[in-house]
Design a protein around this motif. Structure first.
Motif, PDB file in Angstrom:
ATOM      1  N   ASP A  44       3.175  24.765   8.608  1.00 54.04           N
ATOM      2  CA  ASP A  44       3.048  26.102   9.199  1.00 54.04           C
ATOM      3  C   ASP A  44       4.396  26.746   9.442  1.00 54.04           C
ATOM      4  N   LYS A  89       5.669  28.305   6.295  1.00 55.69           N
ATOM      5  CA  LYS A  89       4.860  29.481   5.957  1.00 55.69           C
ATOM      6  C   LYS A  89       5.149  30.630   6.903  1.00 55.69           C
ATOM      7  N   GLU A  90       5.406  30.314   8.168  1.00 52.89           N
ATOM      8  CA  GLU A  90       5.726  31.368   9.130  1.00 52.89           C
ATOM      9  C   GLU A  90       7.036  32.050   8.776  1.00 52.89           C
ATOM     10  N   GLU A  91       8.004  31.239   8.328  1.00 47.03           N
ATOM     11  CA  GLU A  91       9.274  31.811   7.898  1.00 47.03           C
ATOM     12  C   GLU A  91       9.054  32.732   6.681  1.00 47.03           C
ATOM     13  N   ARG A 151       6.288  34.381   5.976  1.00 44.95           N
ATOM     14  CA  ARG A 151       5.619  35.603   6.434  1.00 44.95           C
ATOM     15  C   ARG A 151       6.627  36.566   7.062  1.00 44.95           C
ATOM     16  N   ARG A 152       7.576  35.989   7.822  1.00 40.09           N
ATOM     17  CA  ARG A 152       8.582  36.847   8.451  1.00 40.09           C
ATOM     18  C   ARG A 152       9.451  37.546   7.417  1.00 40.09           C
TER      19      ARG A 152
END
Length: 471
Positions: free
Chosen positions: A75, A78-80, A82-83
């Motif tokens: 996660d 993936k969060e990086e 998305r950012r």
């Protein structure tokens, strides 16, 4: 049909039809050209948009490559990602979105309320399953898709062109899109310009057609006025010739009455008065009176013959009683007798021929006006021969055929120059009278003259004998 109506139907109407056909062809060509131009412009716009979208997605893929190439799927990574995608924006309405392969929204920077929503069965305003189609393009290795989506800057639904690729290890579909309302606006501007050009061209053609029709109408009006003036002049000339002919005929009758009948009547009157005086005298005087009465009776017979001659010249009774052929034959006989009585040694031979196709003497059933016209033509022709031709042979031929009626008067005289006679204002009155008589019954007069002789042919088509208004 009047001359003005003929001009309208034979000139203005075909001209207007020609302009209308030109306008229709030109309109069709202009519309086809505008369609091709619109297609070419739209293709050029879309090609540039496709290249632009592909470039944006390649940039996004390059921006995530250092994360995706690590092989991690947690996660945090993936969060990086998305950012990073959320920070990649272009223009007022350019952004990136992310869906998983089941249609759930992973990231949407302009519509965060959609994040986490299951959108597999979501349809746009046209009813298309937009998310399913985008995922299908990504599974195919990347591709373009057109759909309707709300534009963030204006909050209105607009056409959009999207391009997506897949990140299989993460189960993502990332992509971006460009709204096409500016393309539609540009194409609409092109359509309006082409429509304006076409409208102005149609107005110009209509103005040219109207101007041409007015010019033709004005020319027709001028021609009509000219024809009226010419017709009026011809009518005046005809009226003058009619008056002149009437005066000449009256003068001839006056001379005949004065020189012939009048003198004979005076002589008869004096002889009767003298005989009456001698009746009361001696027997010898009474016998002389009886001799005077016998001489007077012979003179009265001469007066009667002269009256019959004048009456015959005005209109022969035989023409009404026995028809044209008999009247022409009688005319030739009288002409022969008069020539023999003159005793001038000319020895002119005149022959009459009557030819009929069919049974019976059809000429006897001809309309009275036709009989009169042809008889007068023959009279005028023989008079001209006697005055000018110096001929020794004359042939008068009446041909009554199935298709035409023809009278020919031919001589072997010296002939004449027809052009000079027609151009002279005072000569050729008899020929003009013959032509006008023939035109009045729908026929025509043909004259062939040379030094070998002259042939006058008066021809009336069969269909004109009983259909012509003057007949």
């Amino acid at each position: 049909m009047k001359l003005r109506q003929k001009i309208i139907f034979l000139a203005i109407v075909p001209l207007c039809l020609a302009f209308a056909a030109i306008a229709l062809v030109l309109r069709y060509q202009a519309v086809e050209l505008a369609r091709q131009q619109r297609t070419a412009i739209e293709a050029a716009y879309l090609a540039s948009k496709n290249t632009e979208l592909r470039h944006y997605v390649d940039l996004a893929q390059h921006a995530l490559s250092h994360l995706y190439d690590t092989g991690r799927s947690d996660d945090a990574i993936k969060e990086e990602a998305r950012r990073i995608l959320a920070d990649l924006e272009f223009g007022d309405d350019g952004y990136f979105f992310v869906y998983d392969e089941k249609g759930r929204s992973i990231m949407h920077p302009r519509q965060p309320e959609l994040v986490g929503s299951e959108m597999w069965n979501w349809r746009d305003a046209s009813g298309s399953l937009t998310i399913q189609h985008l995922i299908e393009r990504a599974r195919e290795g990347g591709g373009y898709e057109r759909y309707l989506w709300r534009k963030p800057s204006s909050k209105t639904v607009a056409p959009k062109l999207g391009y997506v690729i897949g990140l299989p290890r993460w189960g993502w579909v990332i992509g971006t899109g460009i709204y096409l309302d500016d393309v539609e606006a540009a194409l609409g501007q092109v359509d309006r310009q082409n429509s304006g050009y076409l409208h102005r061209t149609m107005l110009l053609i209509a103005a040219i057609a109207l101007t041409s029709a007015l010019a033709v109408g004005l020319a027709g009006l001028l021609l009509n006025l000219s024809e009226h003036r010419v017709a009026d002049a011809k009518l005046r000339q005809l009226a003058q010739r009619v008056v002149r002919s009437q005066e000449e005929e009256r003068a001839r009758l006056s001379r005949d009455l004065h020189d012939g009948i009048s003198q004979w009547l005076v002589s008869i009157k004096l002889q009767i008065e003298a005989a009456l005086v001698r009746l009361n005298g001696t027997p010898e005087q009474a016998a002389s009176a009886r001799s005077g009465f016998e001489k007077t009776a012979a003179q009265i017979n001469g007066v009667l013959a002269e009256v019959r001659r004048i009456s015959h010249d005005l209109r022969p009774a035989i023409l009404d009683d026995l028809g044209l052929a008999a009247a022409l034959e009688h005319l030739c006989g009288e002409w022969r007798d008069a020539n023999d009585a003159a005793g001038d040694g000319k020895g002119i031979e005149i022959v009459f021929e009557n030819q009929n196709e069919g049974e019976g003497d059809a000429a006897a059933a001809l309309p009275d006006v036709v009989n009169t016209v042809l008889f007068r033509v023959a009279q005028e022709a023989l008079t001209n021969i006697a005055r000018h031709a110096r001929a020794s042979q004359i042939k008068v031929r009446l041909y009554n055929g199935r298709n035409l009626l023809m009278l020919q008067v031919q001589d072997n005289g010296c002939g004449f120059d027809l052009g000079q006679v027609d151009d002279h204002s005072r000569h050729g009155i008899g020929l003009r009278n013959m032509r006008e008589r023939m035109e009045a019954v729908g026929g025509e007069l043909d004259i062939d003259s040379s030094t070998a002789g002259t042939r006058i042919s008066a021809v009336i088509p069969r269909q004109s004998l009983f259909t012509h208004p003057h007949a």
